[in-house]
Design a protein around this motif. Structure first.
Motif, PDB file in Angstrom:
ATOM      1  N   TYR A 274       0.839  -1.205   0.000  1.00 67.18           N
ATOM      2  CA  TYR A 274       0.000   0.000   0.000  1.00 67.18           C
ATOM      3  C   TYR A 274       0.870   1.248   0.000  1.00 67.18           C
ATOM      4  CZ  TYR A 274      -3.919   3.043   1.352  1.00 67.18           C
ATOM      5  OH  TYR A 274      -4.881   4.021   1.394  1.00 67.18           O
ATOM      6  N   GLN A 275       1.927   1.239   0.790  1.00 68.22           N
ATOM      7  CA  GLN A 275       2.845   2.375   0.835  1.00 68.22           C
ATOM      8  C   GLN A 275       3.451   2.635  -0.542  1.00 68.22           C
ATOM      9  OE1 GLN A 275       6.095   1.971   3.604  1.00 68.22           O
ATOM     10  NE2 GLN A 275       7.224   3.701   2.728  1.00 68.22           N
ATOM     11  N   ALA A 276       3.871   1.578  -1.224  1.00 70.26           N
ATOM     12  CA  ALA A 276       4.464   1.728  -2.555  1.00 70.26           C
ATOM     13  C   ALA A 276       3.454   2.322  -3.535  1.00 70.26           C
ATOM     14  CB  ALA A 276       4.967   0.381  -3.059  1.00 70.26           C
ATOM     15  N   GLN A 277       2.214   1.830  -3.473  1.00 73.45           N
ATOM     16  CA  GLN A 277       1.166   2.338  -4.365  1.00 73.45           C
ATOM     17  C   GLN A 277       0.846   3.787  -4.059  1.00 73.45           C
ATOM     18  OE1 GLN A 277      -2.383   2.755  -3.187  1.00 73.45           O
ATOM     19  NE2 GLN A 277      -2.868   3.654  -5.172  1.00 73.45           N
ATOM     20  N   GLN A 278       0.779   4.124  -2.768  1.00 74.59           N
ATOM     21  CA  GLN A 278       0.458   5.479  -2.354  1.00 74.59           C
ATOM     22  C   GLN A 278       1.594   6.459  -2.675  1.00 74.59           C
ATOM     23  OE1 GLN A 278      -2.404   7.004  -0.601  1.00 74.59           O
ATOM     24  NE2 GLN A 278      -3.230   5.308  -1.801  1.00 74.59           N
ATOM     25  N   SER A 279       2.820   6.003  -2.568  1.00 70.45           N
ATOM     26  CA  SER A 279       3.949   6.864  -2.920  1.00 70.45           C
ATOM     27  C   SER A 279       3.885   7.253  -4.393  1.00 70.45           C
ATOM     28  CB  SER A 279       5.270   6.157  -2.617  1.00 70.45           C
ATOM     29  OG  SER A 279       6.362   6.971  -2.998  1.00 70.45           O
TER      30      SER A 279
END
Length: 325
Positions: free
Chosen positions: A305-310
């Motif tokens: 999720y962090q990677a997608q949100q970044s």
């Protein structure tokens, strides 16, 4: 000894929590001392409110308490940096948000930490819708009114930002609405709210939790929520997309991290107790009141999720033309 009903229910709930296996076996006696949960924003912010609720609930079932330490500044960078440098022993944790772990790498020329390499993901926690508010004295009754005022006097209206969510949400509003307003940055949201109430700034887009009581009291006017769907916690308030800016859809988020090197058993323990603290009647009441959407997930799901949100925040920031500082 007589135990009142509320105390009895709390004890029964804690016993059931442990009996159900919610707290796995504590490797090497973990936790054997107080756990510090670092909050990147000041007391009174939505993140602080969430941190204190979770700390209180988890303190009922762990053998040690969790205390909240507010370390505000630099859009979450100060808190994140302090946790990144701490020992990976499970006693210093970060209630991170999109600021430190998705947005700041696109907003700052350099960071005192690496948001991926320096942290151990523990649990995905919440999705945080925002709401656009103005003072009750503002002539803007709707989003369309606000856009008309901003177009009539470019850059005269001011907007407050207490975190990167407020910043990006306002920038997206200006980009899609084709208007310009002047930014007034704050170390945290509470002071920005005070200045909207006092008429010193005109607008803020911020967490539902920190403005809902003022909206209900008639001191602030909610013009629109940032998500694609209306919020049950803000009845009668349209989405910003419905209110005049087609395609507008935005939300902040939170997750739990420790420093890199945290062992797997500690990560598992913390993931389960934090996610279990987000279940049950007390959690239903809390999240319903503050307007946060529960979005629980595993360490792997938080990392993804962090990677997608970044990537998403990078696109939003590039589209809005915000320059790195």
């Amino acid at each position: 000894m007589k135990i009142d009903n509320s105390r009895r229910h709390m004890l029964m709930g804690a016993a059931a929590f442990v009996a159900a296996g919610s707290v796995p076996a504590m490797g090497q006696g973990y936790p054997s001392r107080v756990i510090k949960l670092v909050c990147p924003f000041p007391a009174g912010s939505a993140t602080d409110t969430q941190a204190r609720f979770l700390a209180e609930q988890i303190g009922k079932v762990l053998p040690q308490k969790i205390i909240v330490e507010n370390r505000a500044g630099a859009s979450g960078n100060l808190a994140a940096s302090s946790v990144a440098r701490s020992d990976p022993d499970g006693y210093t944790l970060l209630l991170a948000t999109n600021s430190s772990h998705a947005a700041n790498q696109h907003l700052f020329k350099s960071l005192p930490f690496d948001p991926v390499k320096d942290f151990a993901p523990i649990a995905r926690l919440t999705r945080n819708p925002l709401v656009l508010v103005v003072s009750e004295a503002s002539p803007a009754k709707t989003v369309e009114d606000l856009l008309a005022l901003a177009k009539a006097q470019p850059e005269k209206l001011s907007y407050g930002t207490g975190n990167t969510g407020s910043l990006a949400a306002a920038q997206l509003l200006m980009t899609l609405g084709q208007v310009k307003m002047t930014r007034v940055p704050y170390q945290g949201t509470p002071q920005a709210i005070t200045d909207v109430l006092g008429g010193r700034i005109d607008v803020i887009i911020t967490d539902v939790a920190v403005v809902r009581e003022f909206v209900q009291a008639g001191k602030l006017r909610a013009l629109g929520v940032t998500t694609a769907e209306p919020l049950a916690t803000m009845p009668g308030v349209p989405t910003i997309a419905e209110a005049g800016i087609a395609g507008y859809d935005f939300a902040a988020w939170s997750g739990l991290y420790g420093p890199a090197g945290l062992d797997a058993s500690t990560v598992q323990t913390l993931n389960r107790v934090f996610l279990d603290a987000m279940k049950g009647p007390e959690a239903d009441r809390f999240f319903g009141l503050v307007g946060l959407e529960r979005n629980p997930g595993s360490p792997a799901e938080l990392a993804a999720y962090q990677a997608q949100q970044s990537e998403l925040w990078g696109r939003i920031i590039a589209q809005t033309g915000i320059e790195k500082v």
